[in-house]
Design a protein around this motif. Structure first.
Motif, PDB file in Angstrom:
ATOM      1  N   UNK A  65      47.593  26.452  43.611  1.00  0.00           N
ATOM      2  CA  UNK A  65      46.603  26.288  42.548  1.00  0.00           C
ATOM      3  C   UNK A  65      45.877  27.607  42.254  1.00  0.00           C
ATOM      4  N   UNK A  66      45.672  28.393  43.285  1.00  0.00           N
ATOM      5  CA  UNK A  66      45.015  29.693  43.123  1.00  0.00           C
ATOM      6  C   UNK A  66      45.865  30.624  42.266  1.00  0.00           C
ATOM      7  N   UNK A  67      47.174  30.587  42.465  1.00  0.00           N
ATOM      8  CA  UNK A  67      48.076  31.416  41.657  1.00  0.00           C
ATOM      9  C   UNK A  67      48.011  30.996  40.185  1.00  0.00           C
ATOM     10  N   UNK A  68      47.921  29.696  39.934  1.00  0.00           N
ATOM     11  CA  UNK A  68      47.794  29.207  38.564  1.00  0.00           C
ATOM     12  C   UNK A  68      46.450  29.595  37.959  1.00  0.00           C
ATOM     13  N   UNK A  69      45.410  29.580  38.771  1.00  0.00           N
ATOM     14  CA  UNK A  69      44.088  29.987  38.287  1.00  0.00           C
ATOM     15  C   UNK A  69      44.086  31.468  37.917  1.00  0.00           C
ATOM     16  N   UNK A  70      44.810  32.263  38.667  1.00  0.00           N
ATOM     17  CA  UNK A  70      44.928  33.686  38.352  1.00  0.00           C
ATOM     18  C   UNK A  70      45.605  33.874  37.002  1.00  0.00           C
ATOM     19  N   UNK A  71      46.634  33.081  36.739  1.00  0.00           N
ATOM     20  CA  UNK A  71      47.316  33.103  35.428  1.00  0.00           C
ATOM     21  C   UNK A  71      46.336  32.748  34.315  1.00  0.00           C
ATOM     22  N   UNK A  72      45.561  31.697  34.496  1.00  0.00           N
ATOM     23  CA  UNK A  72      44.589  31.263  33.498  1.00  0.00           C
ATOM     24  C   UNK A  72      43.512  32.316  33.267  1.00  0.00           C
ATOM     25  N   UNK A  73      43.075  32.944  34.349  1.00  0.00           N
ATOM     26  CA  UNK A  73      41.977  33.913  34.270  1.00  0.00           C
ATOM     27  C   UNK A  73      42.335  35.133  33.427  1.00  0.00           C
ATOM     28  N   UNK A  74      43.620  35.465  33.365  1.00  0.00           N
ATOM     29  CA  UNK A  74      44.052  36.605  32.544  1.00  0.00           C
ATOM     30  C   UNK A  74      43.679  36.369  31.082  1.00  0.00           C
ATOM     31  N   UNK A  75      43.934  35.172  30.580  1.00  0.00           N
ATOM     32  CA  UNK A  75      43.653  34.853  29.175  1.00  0.00           C
ATOM     33  C   UNK A  75      42.157  34.686  28.920  1.00  0.00           C
ATOM     34  N   UNK A  76      41.469  34.040  29.849  1.00  0.00           N
ATOM     35  CA  UNK A  76      40.019  33.888  29.714  1.00  0.00           C
ATOM     36  C   UNK A  76      39.335  35.250  29.736  1.00  0.00           C
ATOM     37  N   UNK A  77      39.758  36.097  30.668  1.00  0.00           N
ATOM     38  CA  UNK A  77      39.140  37.409  30.826  1.00  0.00           C
ATOM     39  C   UNK A  77      39.375  38.316  29.629  1.00  0.00           C
ATOM     40  N   UNK A  78      40.578  38.281  29.076  1.00  0.00           N
ATOM     41  CA  UNK A  78      40.892  39.153  27.933  1.00  0.00           C
ATOM     42  C   UNK A  78      40.002  38.829  26.737  1.00  0.00           C
ATOM     43  N   UNK A  79      39.797  37.538  26.486  1.00  0.00           N
ATOM     44  CA  UNK A  79      38.961  37.141  25.346  1.00  0.00           C
ATOM     45  C   UNK A  79      37.492  37.421  25.628  1.00  0.00           C
ATOM     46  N   UNK A  80      37.055  37.134  26.849  1.00  0.00           N
ATOM     47  CA  UNK A  80      35.653  37.367  27.203  1.00  0.00           C
ATOM     48  C   UNK A  80      35.311  38.851  27.150  1.00  0.00           C
ATOM     49  N   UNK A  81      36.206  39.711  27.609  1.00  0.00           N
ATOM     50  CA  UNK A  81      35.958  41.161  27.554  1.00  0.00           C
ATOM     51  C   UNK A  81      35.730  41.614  26.115  1.00  0.00           C
ATOM     52  N   UNK A  82      36.492  41.037  25.200  1.00  0.00           N
ATOM     53  CA  UNK A  82      36.343  41.408  23.793  1.00  0.00           C
ATOM     54  C   UNK A  82      35.053  40.849  23.195  1.00  0.00           C
ATOM     55  N   UNK A  83      34.628  39.668  23.642  1.00  0.00           N
ATOM     56  CA  UNK A  83      33.342  39.126  23.195  1.00  0.00           C
ATOM     57  C   UNK A  83      32.201  40.065  23.575  1.00  0.00           C
ATOM     58  N   UNK A  84      32.245  40.544  24.818  1.00  0.00           N
ATOM     59  CA  UNK A  84      31.205  41.467  25.298  1.00  0.00           C
ATOM     60  C   UNK A  84      31.272  42.783  24.526  1.00  0.00           C
ATOM     61  N   UNK A  85      32.495  43.274  24.301  1.00  0.00           N
ATOM     62  CA  UNK A  85      32.659  44.532  23.565  1.00  0.00           C
ATOM     63  C   UNK A  85      32.121  44.408  22.147  1.00  0.00           C
ATOM     64  N   UNK A  86      32.365  43.267  21.506  1.00  0.00           N
ATOM     65  CA  UNK A  86      31.853  43.038  20.145  1.00  0.00           C
ATOM     66  C   UNK A  86      30.334  43.029  20.148  1.00  0.00           C
ATOM     67  N   UNK A  87      29.764  42.338  21.124  1.00  0.00           N
ATOM     68  CA  UNK A  87      28.303  42.250  21.220  1.00  0.00           C
ATOM     69  C   UNK A  87      27.670  43.618  21.424  1.00  0.00           C
TER      70      UNK A  87
END
Length: 275
Positions: A62-84
Motif C-alpha cells: 500500500x505504501x508503494x501505491x501511495x508513493x505513486x499517488x503522491x507524485x500526481x498530488x505533489x506535482x499539482x500542489x507544487x504548481x498551486x504554490x508557485x502560482x500563488x
C-alpha cells in the motif's frame, strides 16, 4: 486507551479527510488538494510512529501505491504554490498552463480503478490487516501498551533524532535540509496525535516544542517553495529550449529538401538550355 485503538482512530480520521475532499479535488479546488496532502502526510507519520506494532507486508504494498499517488498530488500542489507566489509575474501564465496539464493527470489518477483499489485497501488494512492478527507475541504486547506510555517513549526518541539531524542546519545542502523538514513534520503530527493521550502536565512541555516546530516548518517550507519554483522555471526553460531546437531542426530539414528540389529543377532546365 490501547495503542491499537488510537492507531485505528488516527488513520480513520486521515482517510475520512481524504474522502471528504475527493470531489472538491476533482473539481480543481487548490485548498481541497492541500488538505488531502496534509491528511496523507499525517497518515504516513502515524504509521511510522506506530511502526513497530503495525508494519507488515500489506502496508509495504500500500505504501508503494501511495508513493505513486503522491507524485500526481505533489506535482499539482507544487504548481498551486508557485502560482500563488508568482502573482503578476511573467511566470504566472506559464505555471497556470503547466497546472492545467498536471491537474488532468491527477484527475485521471483519482478516477482510476488503481486509486479506488488503494483507497479501499487502506480501509481494509486499518480494520483487519495482517498486523491485527499476527501471532507474534511481542507485536501483540506492543499493541496492548497504553497510549500514554508508548507516546511518551516514542516522542522522546523522535525529538532526540530531530535535534541531532538539525545540527548545523545553516550549512546543510538541500537533501539534508529536506530530511530535517520531513522529520519536523512527523514529530509535529506525532505531538498533535498525543494530545489527550498524555497527562496534561506532560503534554504542556510538548506544546512548547510544537509551537517551535510549526514556525520551523513554515520557514523551511518557504525555502523549499522557493527552490521548487526555481526548478519549475528551469524545467520550463529547458522544455522551451528543446522545443526551439526541434523546431529549428524541422526548419533546417525543410530548407534542405527545398534547396535540393529547386536545384534538381534548375539542373533540368540548364540541361535543356545546353540542348
Amino acid at each position: 486507551m490501547r495503542c491499537e485503538t488510537a492507531f485505528r482512530l488516527i488513520l480513520s480520521e486521515c482517510l475520512e479527510e481524504v474522502a471528504i475532499n475527493h470531489a472538491a479535488v476533482l473539481a480543481g479546488d487548490p485548498n481541497a488538494l492541500h488538505h488531502t496532502r496534509i491528511a496523507l502526510t499525517r497518515l504516513k507519520a502515524a504509521i511510522a510512529f506506530y511502526g513497530p506494532m503495525v508494519a507488515d507486508g500489506e502496508w509495504t504494498r500500500l505504501k508503494a501505491e501511495l508513493k505513486w499517488l503522491s507524485v500526481f498530488l505533489g506535482a499539482t500542489r507544487d504548481l498551486d504554490v508557485a502560482i500563488e507566489n508568482s502573482k503578476g509575474s511573467p511566470e504566472e501564465r506559464m505555471f497556470r498552463t503547466a497546472r492545467t496539464e498536471a491537474f488532468e493527470a491527477l484527475k485521471d489518477t483519482l478516477q482510476s480503478e488503481r486509486y479506488q483499489q488503494w483507497f479501499d485497501g487502506m480501509w481494509d488494512w486499518v480494520g483487519s490487516g495482517p498486523w491485527t492478527t499476527t501471532q507474534d507475541r511481542r507485536a501483540a504486547q506492543r499493541r496492548a501498551v497504553p497510549v500514554a506510555v508508548f507516546h511518551a517513549r516514542r516522542l522522546a526518541r523522535w525529538h532526540q533524532k530531530l535535534c541531532q539531524k538539525s545540527r548545523g542546519l545553516q550549512g546543510m545542502g538541500r537533501n539534508k535540509r529536506h530530511r530535517v523538514r520531513l522529520a519536523s513534520k512527523r514529530l509535529r503530527y506525532a505531538i498533535e496525535f498525543s494530545e489527550g493521550g498524555l497527562p496534561a502536565d506532560e503534554y504542556a512541555s510538548w506544546r512548547i516544542v510544537l509551537k517551535h516546530l510549526r514556525k520551523g516548518q513554515q520557514l523551511l517550507g518557504e525555502l523549499n517553495d522557493d527552490e521548487v519554483r526555481r526548478e519549475l522555471v528551469e524545467s520550463a526553460d529547458a522544455r522551451e529550449l528543446r522545443k526551439r531546437k526541434r523546431k529549428a531542426k524541422r526548419r533546417k530539414e525543410h530548407e534542405r529538401k527545398r534547396r535540393s528540389h529547386l536545384l534538381r529543377r534548375a539542373a533540368s532546365v540548364y540541361r535543356k538550355v545546353a540542348g
